[in-house]
Design an enzyme around this catalytic site. Structure first.
Site, mmCIF file in Angstrom:
data_model
loop_
_atom_site.group_PDB
_atom_site.id
_atom_site.type_symbol
_atom_site.label_atom_id
_atom_site.label_comp_id
_atom_site.label_asym_id
_atom_site.label_seq_id
_atom_site.Cartn_x
_atom_site.Cartn_y
_atom_site.Cartn_z
ATOM 1 N N HIS C 219 31.034 53.862 38.148
ATOM 2 C CA HIS C 219 31.057 54.487 39.466
ATOM 3 C C HIS C 219 29.729 54.381 40.189
ATOM 4 O O HIS C 219 29.645 54.742 41.354
ATOM 5 C CB HIS C 219 31.495 55.960 39.339
ATOM 6 C CG HIS C 219 32.974 56.094 39.143
ATOM 7 N ND1 HIS C 219 33.681 55.229 38.366
ATOM 8 C CD2 HIS C 219 33.870 56.979 39.634
ATOM 9 C CE1 HIS C 219 34.951 55.582 38.375
ATOM 10 N NE2 HIS C 219 35.096 56.629 39.128
ATOM 11 N N SER C 223 33.961 49.830 41.588
ATOM 12 C CA SER C 223 34.780 48.804 40.947
ATOM 13 C C SER C 223 34.484 47.434 41.552
ATOM 14 O O SER C 223 34.168 47.327 42.735
ATOM 15 C CB SER C 223 36.257 49.125 41.159
ATOM 16 O OG SER C 223 36.544 50.412 40.677
ATOM 17 N N LYS C 247 49.315 53.669 43.230
ATOM 18 C CA LYS C 247 49.507 52.322 42.682
ATOM 19 C C LYS C 247 49.499 52.354 41.150
ATOM 20 O O LYS C 247 50.352 51.743 40.501
ATOM 21 C CB LYS C 247 48.386 51.420 43.200
ATOM 22 C CG LYS C 247 48.606 49.959 42.914
ATOM 23 C CD LYS C 247 47.498 49.130 43.552
ATOM 24 C CE LYS C 247 47.630 47.695 43.146
ATOM 25 N NZ LYS C 247 46.501 46.893 43.637
ATOM 26 N N ASP C 248 48.531 53.076 40.575
ATOM 27 C CA ASP C 248 48.503 53.206 39.123
ATOM 28 C C ASP C 248 49.740 53.933 38.626
ATOM 29 O O ASP C 248 50.277 53.608 37.574
ATOM 30 C CB ASP C 248 47.249 53.980 38.680
ATOM 31 C CG ASP C 248 46.015 53.092 38.671
ATOM 32 O OD1 ASP C 248 46.157 51.908 38.342
ATOM 33 O OD2 ASP C 248 44.923 53.590 38.993
ATOM 34 N N GLU C 291 47.246 43.131 11.288
ATOM 35 C CA GLU C 291 48.074 43.388 12.461
ATOM 36 C C GLU C 291 47.817 42.295 13.496
ATOM 37 O O GLU C 291 46.744 41.676 13.521
ATOM 38 C CB GLU C 291 47.719 44.760 13.041
ATOM 39 C CG GLU C 291 48.194 45.908 12.174
ATOM 40 C CD GLU C 291 49.626 46.289 12.471
ATOM 41 O OE1 GLU C 291 50.534 45.643 11.937
ATOM 42 O OE2 GLU C 291 49.838 47.230 13.242
#
Lengths: 328, 193, 428
Positions: C219, C223, C247-248, C291
């Protein structure tokens, strides 16, 4: 080191490290390639002769597939009469049989009449003892421990059956293939049997082993357990108790034993997916709504923006057509 | 470039859409999306909390059968039901008489011995071995233990005295020893739970 | 926080005022993920995976806490306690499958997040520390996932623990004592299982703390965005709330559908059948594989087959650790001033090769190591190191980048709308 790093710089340093790794890999690659062509590895019998699982249809396959209770009951009968003498099922309890549609009384009878009793301690003498099983008990193992099991089975250990269908790739089909797969070696391949016998003499079963090309090692210590049609008595109205039918039934039963909650899980899954589909749709529309404004703020730079005039004229014309007077 | 914050009214068509109704389409969508989210979180919270309730194997042990053929008159055995002690006591005639002699008005929780036992089997007193005060195990079931002032059970934690019918007579406990659900399967076998 | 036009927090109620003066937590949230955090308006959907990773971290912590209420970390009881969860505990099967598949989805999300960062140059100044903290999170995730996989004490749990702690024994002199120290024994046993459980419970909270640091560091510059061009004016940004929460929000729900589909309909597809067999220290599975999310590294490990100066095993282990550690140097290896891969024609090609390369490494790492598979591993591993250590530093010297847009909003307006605005909205 620090001076060196300063001299060649971080990228020069990285370059050297990169070259180092690549150099070692090139050496390894060449060495491996030379060895490969010098002595090509011989194909192993397991690789050449192991057969892929047979194709069986089970009612529980796919998102909408569910267990067939009648089949599970038949499979339980096969397990009870054929498998249980050597194989335990330590994570399944008698009470779980109620899932197959049995009443609590029937379950109690199954438990009480189970040929193997549950270990306990005599409350008076403190000595080891056994008692008849109760519905709350898990299926008792036929052997006290692995050593006892091996001693009784020519040094082979009959594995526990509770998870076997999940402990093998595509377990139900594997169990079916294995149970119906006992055969003479070298049969059923593209190459002629005589040729295969010459190439892979090690595929012959040794002492106390039985040939089964669906078993990863090709030879298994368990003799064919289901050998004759009608070996297990099926109830009225059930399909004929052929070897294939009994094998499929017990495979289905073992799948249930390994994953008893599969039906619940799929039902819950459908509900969750339907819910999420609605939620996603609403969230998406809401997102479009919120962003529509943001997009306009960028696109509409102002009434006098030349880039925008065409669009404005169009909008004006539309507005006039719709009878809405617009100033500006 | 002046109108970034003031969108062109011409292109701002949404405002007129459905503005006549009380709730605009936009509000409806936001509310629907948020409420779906809230319902979803609630639905997920259920299994996360419900997993704490007793699992199937614990519930399967909810009933036990006890063989009482070896309990002589005047003796008691301790057994365990739902991981808690249960006292099963074979009362003597004297103890039954002693319990029946008590006037109900003298009791904190008035109950007769007959109410606390099965008909025709009044000598079999089955109670939880859990003091109703704060959950200690009272003494008096085993041979030679302190039976308290009323020949029943005595809780050593805070001094509650129970009589031969397992009723509270003295001390801090508020109620009689609890009689669990039980039945006689046969003369020598009882099922608790 | 970062830009002059960020909307300051204004409490709407008396209570809000009262709290704000004493514990300005709502102010902090507002600045971090609320209306007070201006975000470049042109983020594409690759930028949703950061929030999504946070969602999966929460899912893992919550399901993990409830599973720990039933799990038993004794070697004799661990396996059966997991079966008890699956069969008897209310909704236990759901919780366990949610946790096991949640780990896989966490890695899927994080891998997409990392590759987004690689393509758009998110590691470049001034976001180097964001990138490095992200790598710390990734390393912690790998440790957590590895230890979590040991807990059910199945065959793959046990032999995975055996193999992975065996890496340490590759180092001369200190290696073997270090391995014995880490296991608290000569092979994975009670001591190892209990400490793995303890650390498996602890590390996710450390991850959460590093995530907070990472968000803080992010921050400061704000971004990054698909053009790689810095934010210049308020026009370039939108407040996080409501635009990016919306949107998220829908994207998280859509992604959860994918997760639910696997969780409810193919819950064992990403696991290994052998882990439904209880650990047996006397019988090794025919083919030990980790895995899926570790497979590329397993491929790198196995690519080194020849003792050259150092033993092959040591080469493999050094290369495997090195393959992650070199990412810490990435901000200084790639000196191109252009952040976004969109404007870097040569980089774009090599980036595509890198993706194929890593997928190949993953495939080869999981396949049976026959000679051709090993050859693929060797070529793919060589490219992996070449990409980061040789190609990236060099192409910035030769590459002719495409012209950058003047600003984010002009890129939205002109030509690049398709790539820089959300799908479907850019066309209008």
């Amino acid at each position: 080191m620090g001076q060196l790093l300063k001299f060649i710089g971080i990228r020069g340093f990285a370059f050297l490290i990169g070259l180092g790794f690549i150099g070692v890999l090139v050496i390894a690659f060449i060495t491996d390639a030379v060895n490969y062509f010098k002595e090509p590895p011989a194909e192993s019998a397991e690789h050449a002769l192991h057969k892929a699982n047979k194709d069986v249809d089970f009612s529980f396959e796919g998102p909408f597939g569910r267990y067939d209770q009648a089949q599970l009951q038949r499979g339980f009968a096969v397990f009870q009469n054929v498998c249980a003498s050597c194989h335990g099922m330590q994570y399944v309890a008698f009470r779980n049989l109620e899932d197959l549609g049995y009443t609590p009384e029937q379950v109690k009878a199954f438990a009480a009449n189970w040929p193997i009793e549950v270990p306990t301690i005599n409350p008076d003498t403190g000595e080891r003892a056994t008692r008849p099983a109760l519905p709350a008990d898990r299926f008792p193992s036929p052997y006290d421990n692995e050593i006892a099991a091996r001693a009784a089975n020519n040094n082979a250990y009959p594995p526990d059956m509770s998870l076997i269908a999940k402990a093998r790739p595509d377990g139900a089909a594997y169990i079916y293939s294995l149970l119906t797969g006992y055969q003479e070696p070298y049969q059923g391949y593209d190459e002629p049997a005589a040729e295969l016998a010459e190439r892979f003499p090690e595929a012959q079963p040794g002492d106390g082993l039985y040939h089964n090309p669906w078993f990863p090692n090709l030879n298994i210590a368990m003799p064919a357990p289901i050998t004759a049609d009608g070996q297990v008595e099926y109830p009225e109205g059930a399909p004929e108790a052929t070897v294939e039918q009994m094998s499929a039934d017990v495979a289905a039963f073992l799948m249930w034993a390994a994953e008893p909650k599969a039906d619940t899980r799929k039902n819950a899954g459908l509900a969750v997916l339907i819910f999420l589909a609605f939620a996603t749709t609403f969230a998406y529309l809401s997102y479009r709504q919120i962003w529509a404004e943001a997009k306009r703020k960028v696109v509409a730079k102002g009434p006098l923006d030349p880039e925008h005039m065409a669009e404005r004229e169009e909008a004006k014309a539309e507005a006039a057509e719709a009878g809405r007077g617009v100033k500006g | 470039m002046a109108t970034v914050e003031q969108p062109d009214p011409l292109l701002n068509e949404d405002k007129t859409d459905g503005a006549g109704d009380g709730v605009r389409r936009r509000d409806f969508l936001d509310i629907a999306a948020v409420s779906f989210g809230a319902v979803g979180v609630g639905a997920v919270a259920f299994p996360l909390l419900n997993q704490m309730s007793p699992p199937a194997d614990v519930l399967a042990l909810a009933s036990i059968e006890v063989d009482i053929s070896k309990v002589e008159r005047g003796q008691a055995i301790k057994t365990s039901w739902r991981k808690q002690p249960v006292f099963i006591r074979n009362l003597t005639e004297a103890e039954i008489a002693e319990a029946n002699a008590v006037p109900l008005s003298a009791l904190r929780e008035p109950q007769t011995l007959a109410e606390r036992t099965k008909e025709g089997k009044q000598n079999w007193l089955v109670t939880m071995g859990v003091c109703t005060h704060l959950g200690c195990v009272p003494l008096g079931a085993a041979e030679g233990e302190n039976k308290g002032d009323y020949d029943g059970y005595f809780c050593p934690c805070h001094g509650s005295h129970y009589d031969t019918a397992g009723r509270i007579r003295k001390g801090p406990a508020p109620t009689n020893l609890v009689v669990p659900d039980f039945e006689f399967v046969s003369d020598t076998l009882i099922r608790i739970g | 926080m970062s830009f002059a036009w960020a909307k300051p927090y204004e409490p709407k109620t008396q209570l809000g005022h009262w709290i704000d003066q004493r514990l300005p937590l709502p102010r902090m949230v507002h600045g971090a993920v609320g209306g007070g955090y201006p975000v470049p308006r042109n983020l594409n959907y690759a930028w949703n995976f950061g929030v999504l990773a946070g969602v999966f971290l929460m899912i893992q912590i919550v399901t993990g806490i409830v599973l720990a209420m039933w799990y038993n970390s004794g070697i004799a009881t661990a396996f059966s306690s997991v079966e008890h969860v699956m069969r008897d505990v209310n909704s236990g099967w759901f919780l366990r499958y949610a946790h096991a598949n949640g780990a896989s989805f966490f890695f899927i999300v994080v891998y997409i997040h990392i590759f987004r960062g690689l393509f758009y140059g998110s590691y470049k100044a001034p976001r180097e520390l964001v990138w490095m903290l992200g790598l710390v999170v990734y390393l912690l995730m790998m440790a957590t996932a590895f230890m979590g996989y040991v807990l059910p004490w199945g065959q793959m749990s046990y032999w995975g623990a055996q193999v992975i702690t065996g890496f340490f024994s590759a180092f001369p002199v200190v290696g073997e004592p270090l391995r014995v120290f880490l296991l608290g024994g000569f092979a994975p046993d009670q001591a190892a299982l209990t400490r793995f459980f303890s650390l498996h419970y602890l590390l996710p909270f450390v991850i959460a703390a590093v995530v907070i640091l990472k968000t803080w560091a992010l921050h400061i510059p704000g971004s990054s965005n698909p053009t790689g061009v810095d934010v210049k004016t308020e026009k370039d940004t939108l407040p996080f709330h409501p635009f990016f929460t919306a949107k998220d929000g829908w994207f998280v729900l859509a992604f959860l559908m994918l997760y639910a589909a696997v969780l409810f309909f193919a819950p064992n597809a990403l696991g290994h059948p052998d882990n439904y067999i209880e650990a047996n220290p006397l019988a090794t599975p025919a083919h030990i594989v980790p895995e899926w999310y570790f497979l590329p590294f397993y491929g790198i490990l196995k690519a080194f087959t020849v003792d050259f100066i150092l033993p092959a095993k040591l080469w493999g282990v050094i290369a495997m650790f090195g393959s992650i550690l070199l990412l810490f140097l990435l901000p200084w290896l790639d000196r191109s001033p252009i952040r976004s891969g969109h404007y870097r024609p040569m980089f774009k090609v090599f980036f595509a090769i890198l993706i194929v390369d890593v997928l190949l490494l993953g495939w080869a790492g999981g396949a049976e190591p026959t000679a051709p598979v090993v050859a693929v591993m060797q070529i793919a591993t060589a490219y992996y190191f070449a990409h980061f250590l040789i190609i990236l530093p060099l192409i910035s010297k030769f590459e002719k980048p495409l012209p950058l847009p003047n600003s984010i909003s002009s890129s939205v307006l002109h030509g690049e709308a398709e790539e820089s605005a959300p799908y479907g909205l850019a066309k209008a």
